[in-house]
Design a protein around this motif. Structure first.
Motif, PDB file in Angstrom:
ATOM      1  N   LYS A  59      -5.460  -6.006   8.343  1.00 59.58           N
ATOM      2  CA  LYS A  59      -4.324  -6.933   8.473  1.00 59.58           C
ATOM      3  C   LYS A  59      -4.359  -7.484   9.891  1.00 59.58           C
ATOM      4  N   SER A 119      -8.990   0.769   5.331  1.00 58.46           N
ATOM      5  CA  SER A 119      -7.766   1.478   5.662  1.00 58.46           C
ATOM      6  C   SER A 119      -8.127   2.930   5.945  1.00 58.46           C
ATOM      7  N   SER A 134      -9.312   0.208   0.705  1.00 56.32           N
ATOM      8  CA  SER A 134      -8.087  -0.599   0.716  1.00 56.32           C
ATOM      9  C   SER A 134      -6.878   0.269   1.011  1.00 56.32           C
ATOM     10  N   GLY A 135      -5.809  -0.400   1.454  1.00 55.73           N
ATOM     11  CA  GLY A 135      -4.555   0.301   1.703  1.00 55.73           C
ATOM     12  C   GLY A 135      -3.945   0.799   0.415  1.00 55.73           C
ATOM     13  N   THR A 136      -4.126   0.026  -0.648  1.00 58.84           N
ATOM     14  CA  THR A 136      -3.610   0.444  -1.948  1.00 58.84           C
ATOM     15  C   THR A 136      -4.225   1.783  -2.349  1.00 58.84           C
ATOM     16  N   GLU A 181       1.242  -2.619  -6.105  1.00 61.09           N
ATOM     17  CA  GLU A 181       0.058  -1.781  -6.288  1.00 61.09           C
ATOM     18  C   GLU A 181      -0.244  -1.592  -7.768  1.00 61.09           C
ATOM     19  N   ALA A 214       0.677   0.175   6.685  1.00 61.57           N
ATOM     20  CA  ALA A 214      -0.270  -0.951   6.663  1.00 61.57           C
ATOM     21  C   ALA A 214      -0.141  -1.775   7.949  1.00 61.57           C
ATOM     22  N   ARG A 215       1.107  -2.027   8.347  1.00 62.21           N
ATOM     23  CA  ARG A 215       1.344  -2.780   9.598  1.00 62.21           C
ATOM     24  C   ARG A 215       2.060  -1.911  10.641  1.00 62.21           C
ATOM     25  N   CYS A 244      -3.721   0.153   7.869  1.00 61.28           N
ATOM     26  CA  CYS A 244      -4.710  -0.874   7.510  1.00 61.28           C
ATOM     27  C   CYS A 244      -5.412  -1.384   8.762  1.00 61.28           C
ATOM     28  N   ASP A 291       3.637   4.435   4.494  1.00 58.00           N
ATOM     29  CA  ASP A 291       2.757   3.292   4.268  1.00 58.00           C
ATOM     30  C   ASP A 291       2.789   2.481   5.564  1.00 58.00           C
ATOM     31  N   ASN A 320       6.955  -4.954   4.623  1.00 59.78           N
ATOM     32  CA  ASN A 320       6.354  -6.244   4.284  1.00 59.78           C
ATOM     33  C   ASN A 320       7.395  -7.200   3.692  1.00 59.78           C
ATOM     34  N   ASN A 333      -2.764   4.632  -0.181  1.00 60.83           N
ATOM     35  CA  ASN A 333      -1.408   5.019  -0.606  1.00 60.83           C
ATOM     36  C   ASN A 333      -1.429   5.765  -1.932  1.00 60.83           C
ATOM     37  N   HIS A 353       5.927  -1.807  -1.050  1.00 59.19           N
ATOM     38  CA  HIS A 353       4.612  -2.244  -1.538  1.00 59.19           C
ATOM     39  C   HIS A 353       4.112  -1.315  -2.639  1.00 59.19           C
ATOM     40  N   GLU A 406       7.921   2.565   4.573  1.00 60.32           N
ATOM     41  CA  GLU A 406       6.973   1.494   4.895  1.00 60.32           C
ATOM     42  C   GLU A 406       7.361   0.864   6.238  1.00 60.32           C
TER      43      GLU A 406
HETATM   44  C1  LIG Z   1      -1.334  -4.920   2.543  1.00 66.48           C
HETATM   45  C2  LIG Z   1      -0.478  -3.766   2.338  1.00 66.48           C
HETATM   46  C3  LIG Z   1      -0.959  -2.586   1.753  1.00 66.48           C
HETATM   47  C4  LIG Z   1      -2.382  -2.396   1.285  1.00 66.48           C
HETATM   48  O1  LIG Z   1      -2.959  -3.494   0.745  1.00 66.48           O
HETATM   49  P1  LIG Z   1      -4.510  -3.625   0.406  1.00 66.48           P
HETATM   50  O2  LIG Z   1      -4.600  -5.075   0.135  1.00 66.48           O
HETATM   51  O3  LIG Z   1      -4.763  -2.783  -0.763  1.00 66.48           O
HETATM   52  O4  LIG Z   1      -5.292  -3.191   1.585  1.00 66.48           O
HETATM   53  C5  LIG Z   1      -0.094  -1.533   1.624  1.00 66.48           C
HETATM   54  N1  LIG Z   1       1.167  -1.615   2.050  1.00 66.48           N
HETATM   55  C6  LIG Z   1       1.663  -2.717   2.625  1.00 66.48           C
HETATM   56  C7  LIG Z   1       3.069  -2.720   3.110  1.00 66.48           C
HETATM   57  C8  LIG Z   1       0.865  -3.838   2.774  1.00 66.48           C
HETATM   58  O5  LIG Z   1       1.371  -4.928   3.357  1.00 66.48           O
END
Ligand SMILES: *Cc1c(COP(=O)(O)O)cnc(C)c1O
Length: 340
Positions: free
Chosen positions: A201, A209, A58-60, A89, A172-173, A198, A170, A141, A63, A84, A137
């Protein structure tokens, strides 16, 4: 036809992606013996021009691992109030690393080098936590998918160098930002000490991730991933989805961005809208006028098989993605136009 706009994480693997997964060569990745995971890690490290990369569930976790490697208990990191890592988290920054966050009141998730300078605790002032890390980030998000200005990132890098601070992204996107701004992974790889991205996403993989950094940094990250329980065995089946996504699903993100802009365009003319955050990528955040019943508005959408997220206080969010087709899009545009 169910139309799910609550997030770009709701996508399911396509037939071709499933096929790539089924055909993956796998091994035990805890012994670093899974050819497909190794291929994905090498591919991502190469794209960004970074020394090493590691696949995460996972991204969490990616990070949190980066933060753990960058910091010591009692220290402080600097990030935006909407980050995020701070909001979503589970309090992991303090739970996993024993670190606190100095929050910047930024603009749609972005802040300036000047803001960072103001947020650094003077290292000789031993009463305050030692500042050791800055985390950005991109896209932001909670900032409505806003992209960073790369020039500002370079300025922040300078501040980090001058003050011996680590710099984490971070991402993710990040793919959405790269496509929206015409940027390259390599330019990010040159600036950051660590980057998480990620695959699950906008790129449409079911899981996964990747965290990148120097060889030394990623050696430490491997140990932290183990501690967090993130060592997976025949993970090549999942990594294969990631490889497929990187090869096929990046440039098409521009379609998601186009549709998000079209949604915002229709909303901007609707009588029930108070405001819409600027739309740069695939996230549309909008606010209903006072007096418009949010629950009723959501009900109307539900009656039309459309799901979006209610963020509270009249704030709503839609996210476009690979499984959101043109047919669905036309229906949503029509429903939004005809809603009251
Ligand atoms: C989704 C997301 C993550 C990681 O999320 P996981 O659900 O753990 O994969 C991290 N940072 C941002 C900005 C996100 O949108």
């Amino acid at each position: 036809m169910k139309i799910n706009l609550i997030s770009d994480t709701v996508t399911k693997p396509s037939k071709q992606m499933l096929e790539a997964m089924m055909n993956a060569e796998v091994g035990d990745d805890v012994f670093k013996d899974d050819a497909t995971v190794n291929e994905l890690e090498a591919k991502v490290a190469d794209m960004f021009g970074m020394e090493a990369a590691l696949f995460f569930p996972s991204g969490t976790m990616a990070n949190q691992t980066a933060i753990k490697v960058h910091t010591q208990p009692g220290e402080q990191l600097i990030t935006d109030k909407d980050a995020h890592i701070f909001n979503y988290e589970g309090g992991g920054v303090s739970f996993n690393s024993g670190v606190s966050c100095k929050l910047i009141d930024g603009n749609n998730g972005s802040f300036t080098a000047e803001d960072v300078i103001d947020a650094i605790n003077p290292p000789e002032f031993y009463h305050s936590p030692l500042t050791s890390l800055v985390s950005l980030e991109n896209t932001a998000n909670r900032g409505g998918g806003a992209c960073w200005d790369f020039k500002e990132i370079l300025e922040i890098r300078k501040v980090c160098n001058e003050n011996s601070l680590g710099l984490h992204l971070d991402g993710a996107r990040l793919w959405n930002a790269l496509v929206a701004k015409g940027e390259t992974p390599a330019q990010y790889g040159k600036v950051f000490d660590s980057i998480s991205v990620c695959l699950s996403k906008g790129l449409g993989a079911p899981v996964g991730s990747v965290l990148m950094g120097s060889k030394d940094f990623m050696g430490k990250a491997l140990r932290v991933r183990k501690v967090l329980g993130g060592g997976m065995r025949q993970a090549g089946y999942l990594a294969a989805a990631g490889i497929y996504a990187l090869d096929n699903n990046i440039s098409r993100l521009k379609e998601d961005h186009k549709r998000a802009k079209e949604l915002a365009e229709v909303l901007s003319k609707a009588p029930y809208i108070k405001a819409i955050d600027p739309v740069e990528t695939n996230i549309v955040i909008f606010y209903l006028k006072e007096g418009i019943d949010c629950i009723k508005f959501m009900d109307t959408l539900h009656e039309n098989d459309i799901s979006i997220i209610n963020m509270g206080q009249g704030k709503l969010r839609m996210v476009t993605h690979i499984d959101y087709t043109q047919t669905m899009h036309e229906k949503v545009l029509e429903v939004l136009t005809n809603s009251k």
